[in-house]
Design an enzyme around this catalytic site. Structure first.
Site, PDB file in Angstrom:
ATOM      1  N   ASN A 156      49.808  59.728 -10.748  1.00 37.56           N
ATOM      2  CA  ASN A 156      48.455  59.329 -11.176  1.00 37.56           C
ATOM      3  C   ASN A 156      48.058  59.911 -12.525  1.00 37.56           C
ATOM      4  O   ASN A 156      47.214  59.341 -13.221  1.00 37.56           O
ATOM      5  CB  ASN A 156      47.462  59.775 -10.080  1.00 37.56           C
ATOM      6  CG  ASN A 156      46.033  59.721 -10.551  1.00 37.56           C
ATOM      7  OD1 ASN A 156      45.422  58.655 -10.611  1.00 37.56           O
ATOM      8  ND2 ASN A 156      45.483  60.882 -10.917  1.00 37.56           N
TER       9      ASN A 156
ATOM     10  N   TYR B 241      48.852  53.103 -24.723  1.00 36.46           N
ATOM     11  CA  TYR B 241      48.508  53.114 -23.289  1.00 36.46           C
ATOM     12  C   TYR B 241      49.059  51.863 -22.588  1.00 36.46           C
ATOM     13  O   TYR B 241      49.624  51.949 -21.496  1.00 36.46           O
ATOM     14  CB  TYR B 241      46.990  53.196 -23.182  1.00 36.46           C
ATOM     15  CG  TYR B 241      46.417  53.395 -21.806  1.00 36.46           C
ATOM     16  CD1 TYR B 241      46.351  54.662 -21.219  1.00 36.46           C
ATOM     17  CD2 TYR B 241      45.887  52.320 -21.091  1.00 36.46           C
ATOM     18  CE1 TYR B 241      45.791  54.845 -19.961  1.00 36.46           C
ATOM     19  CE2 TYR B 241      45.327  52.492 -19.830  1.00 36.46           C
ATOM     20  CZ  TYR B 241      45.278  53.753 -19.271  1.00 36.46           C
ATOM     21  OH  TYR B 241      44.722  53.927 -18.022  1.00 36.46           O
TER      22      TYR B 241
HETATM   23  P1  NAP Z   1      40.612  61.428 -15.491  1.00 40.23           P
HETATM   24  O1  NAP Z   1      39.322  61.436 -14.757  1.00 40.23           O
HETATM   25  O2  NAP Z   1      40.630  61.618 -16.958  1.00 40.23           O
HETATM   26  O3  NAP Z   1      41.579  62.515 -14.809  1.00 40.23           O
HETATM   27  C1  NAP Z   1      42.862  62.690 -15.326  1.00 40.23           C
HETATM   28  C2  NAP Z   1      43.652  63.569 -14.398  1.00 40.23           C
HETATM   29  O4  NAP Z   1      44.997  63.640 -14.900  1.00 40.23           O
HETATM   30  C3  NAP Z   1      43.144  64.985 -14.342  1.00 40.23           C
HETATM   31  O5  NAP Z   1      43.358  65.469 -13.027  1.00 40.23           O
HETATM   32  C4  NAP Z   1      44.034  65.721 -15.341  1.00 40.23           C
HETATM   33  O6  NAP Z   1      44.224  67.107 -15.063  1.00 40.23           O
HETATM   34  C5  NAP Z   1      45.340  64.987 -15.113  1.00 40.23           C
HETATM   35  N1  NAP Z   1      46.263  65.086 -16.256  1.00 40.23           N
HETATM   36  C6  NAP Z   1      46.091  64.585 -17.514  1.00 40.23           C
HETATM   37  N2  NAP Z   1      47.165  64.877 -18.264  1.00 40.23           N
HETATM   38  C7  NAP Z   1      48.021  65.576 -17.472  1.00 40.23           C
HETATM   39  C8  NAP Z   1      49.279  66.162 -17.669  1.00 40.23           C
HETATM   40  N3  NAP Z   1      49.921  66.083 -18.852  1.00 40.23           N
HETATM   41  N4  NAP Z   1      49.870  66.828 -16.628  1.00 40.23           N
HETATM   42  C9  NAP Z   1      49.253  66.911 -15.419  1.00 40.23           C
HETATM   43  N5  NAP Z   1      48.051  66.358 -15.178  1.00 40.23           N
HETATM   44  C10 NAP Z   1      47.443  65.707 -16.191  1.00 40.23           C
HETATM   45  O7  NAP Z   1      41.391  60.051 -15.231  1.00 40.23           O
HETATM   46  P2  NAP Z   1      41.193  58.927 -14.102  1.00 40.23           P
HETATM   47  O8  NAP Z   1      40.229  57.936 -14.587  1.00 40.23           O
HETATM   48  O9  NAP Z   1      41.019  59.553 -12.781  1.00 40.23           O
HETATM   49  O10 NAP Z   1      42.631  58.221 -14.203  1.00 40.23           O
HETATM   50  C11 NAP Z   1      43.681  58.477 -13.284  1.00 40.23           C
HETATM   51  C12 NAP Z   1      44.801  57.484 -13.553  1.00 40.23           C
HETATM   52  O11 NAP Z   1      44.317  56.166 -13.384  1.00 40.23           O
HETATM   53  C13 NAP Z   1      45.384  57.553 -14.965  1.00 40.23           C
HETATM   54  O12 NAP Z   1      46.772  57.357 -14.936  1.00 40.23           O
HETATM   55  C14 NAP Z   1      44.710  56.403 -15.660  1.00 40.23           C
HETATM   56  O13 NAP Z   1      45.490  55.923 -16.736  1.00 40.23           O
HETATM   57  C15 NAP Z   1      44.597  55.407 -14.544  1.00 40.23           C
HETATM   58  N6  NAP Z   1      43.551  54.408 -14.754  1.00 40.23           N
HETATM   59  C16 NAP Z   1      42.243  54.770 -14.840  1.00 40.23           C
HETATM   60  C17 NAP Z   1      41.287  53.788 -15.035  1.00 40.23           C
HETATM   61  C18 NAP Z   1      39.818  54.093 -15.132  1.00 40.23           C
HETATM   62  O14 NAP Z   1      39.047  53.163 -15.434  1.00 40.23           O
HETATM   63  N7  NAP Z   1      39.372  55.306 -14.900  1.00 40.23           N
HETATM   64  C19 NAP Z   1      41.672  52.447 -15.163  1.00 40.23           C
HETATM   65  C20 NAP Z   1      43.005  52.117 -15.061  1.00 40.23           C
HETATM   66  C21 NAP Z   1      43.940  53.110 -14.850  1.00 40.23           C
HETATM   67  P3  NAP Z   1      43.204  68.243 -15.648  1.00 40.23           P
HETATM   68  O15 NAP Z   1      41.952  68.131 -14.802  1.00 40.23           O
HETATM   69  O16 NAP Z   1      43.916  69.540 -15.426  1.00 40.23           O
HETATM   70  O17 NAP Z   1      42.951  67.919 -17.079  1.00 40.23           O
END
Ligand code: NAP
Length: 239
Positions: free
Chosen positions: A85, A150
């Site tokens: 994730n 991305y």
């Molecule tokens: P988020 O709120 O920004 O959270 C990101 C998470 O990833 C945090 O737990 C962060 O850890 C962790 N992370 C980032 N870089 C990392 C690394 N190098 N090593 C280990 N952990 C790392 O993101 P989210 O919206 O929940 O997104 C989760 C996933 O869903 C992502 O892959 C994103 O691309 C995908 N996604 C999200 C959306 C959306 O609209 N939100 C849409 C499509 C896809 P820390 O807390 O320690 O920084």
């Protein structure tokens, strides 16, 4: 095991899996306070929850932390479910994109998926059961302007999902991808939600729990015959 389990979608996934009775390994990169919040939420549901801090973009750290965990836990614990994730966005138009913006986004999503999955795959295959779920994106399906890095990372994960699904199907290991649209989280906090919601048929952003619910189904025994798929959770946004 959920990478990027400290916040957003990853946290909701940890909680959903804990509700199903799974013990949880919560990976995070640096935000310890939020990681502990996720850990406490899981423990409150009656399961064990451990924190594993490593950068999924670093094969060295993965080997050191996750590799060591797998070795030490080998006899008593096995990772049955892996949710890749962790991901970041560093948006800019291609003309302005630096090498770092390109490689950090690719290394985190695509590289992270490769290096983390390679660590946990063999025990899963030997155990003849496993569930791997890769968090991709609408951006990896349709491509989005300003997200060449991305979109490439997520499209790469989609190809890898389909290939790996075929490699391990005989061993009852399923590999699927979830493609969220716009979901409320720190990652989308800088976007104009009101404006963007107008183009979504459901006229709203999704909630992390609405993505986690699909993870819950895909890891269940009922989903045993679903593999190599990309399933969207996007409020009807055309892909
Ligand atoms: P988020 O709120 O920004 O959270 C990101 C998470 O990833 C945090 O737990 C962060 O850890 C962790 N992370 C980032 N870089 C990392 C690394 N190098 N090593 C280990 N952990 C790392 O993101 P989210 O919206 O929940 O997104 C989760 C996933 O869903 C992502 O892959 C994103 O691309 C995908 N996604 C999200 C959306 C959306 O609209 N939100 C849409 C499509 C896809 P820390 O807390 O320690 O920084």
């Amino acid at each position: 095991m959920v990478t990027g389990g400290s916040r957003g979608i990853g946290r909701a996934v940890c909680i959903r899996l804990a509700e199903m009775g799974y013990h949880i390994l919560i990976n995070y990169k640096g935000n310890e306070t939020e990681a502990i919040n996720t850990q406490n939420a899981c423990i409150a549901l009656g399961v064990e929850a451990e924190l594993l801090r490593f950068d999924v973009g670093s094969s060295v750290e993965i080997e050191k932390v996750l590799g060591a965990w797998i070795e030490s836990a080998a006899k008593e614990k096995i990772i049955e479910v892996l949710v890749n994730n962790a991901g970041i966005r560093l948006d800019t138009l291609m003309s302005f994109m630096s090498d770092t913006q390109w490689s950090q986004v690719l290394d985190t999503s695509l590289g992270g998926m490769f290096h983390v999955t390679r660590q946990v795959l063999n025990p899963m295959v030997m155990n003849r059961f496993g569930r791997i779920i890769n968090m991709v994106s609408l951006s990896g399906l349709k491509g989005m302007a300003g997200q060449v890095n991305y979109s490439a990372a997520k499209a790469g994960m989609i190809g890898a999902t389909k290939a790996l699904a075929q490699e391990v199907a005989r061993r009852n290991v399923t590999v699927n991808a979830i493609a969220p649209g716009f979901i409320q989280s720190d990652m989308t906090a800088d976007l104009d939600e009101k404006d963007l919601s107008q183009m979504i048929p459901m006229k709203r952003f999704g909630k992390p729990e609405e993505v986690a619910a699909l993870v819950g189904f895909l890891v269940s025994k009922e989903a045993a015959y679903i593999t190599g798929q990309v399933i969207s959770v996007n409020g009807g946004l055309y892909t």
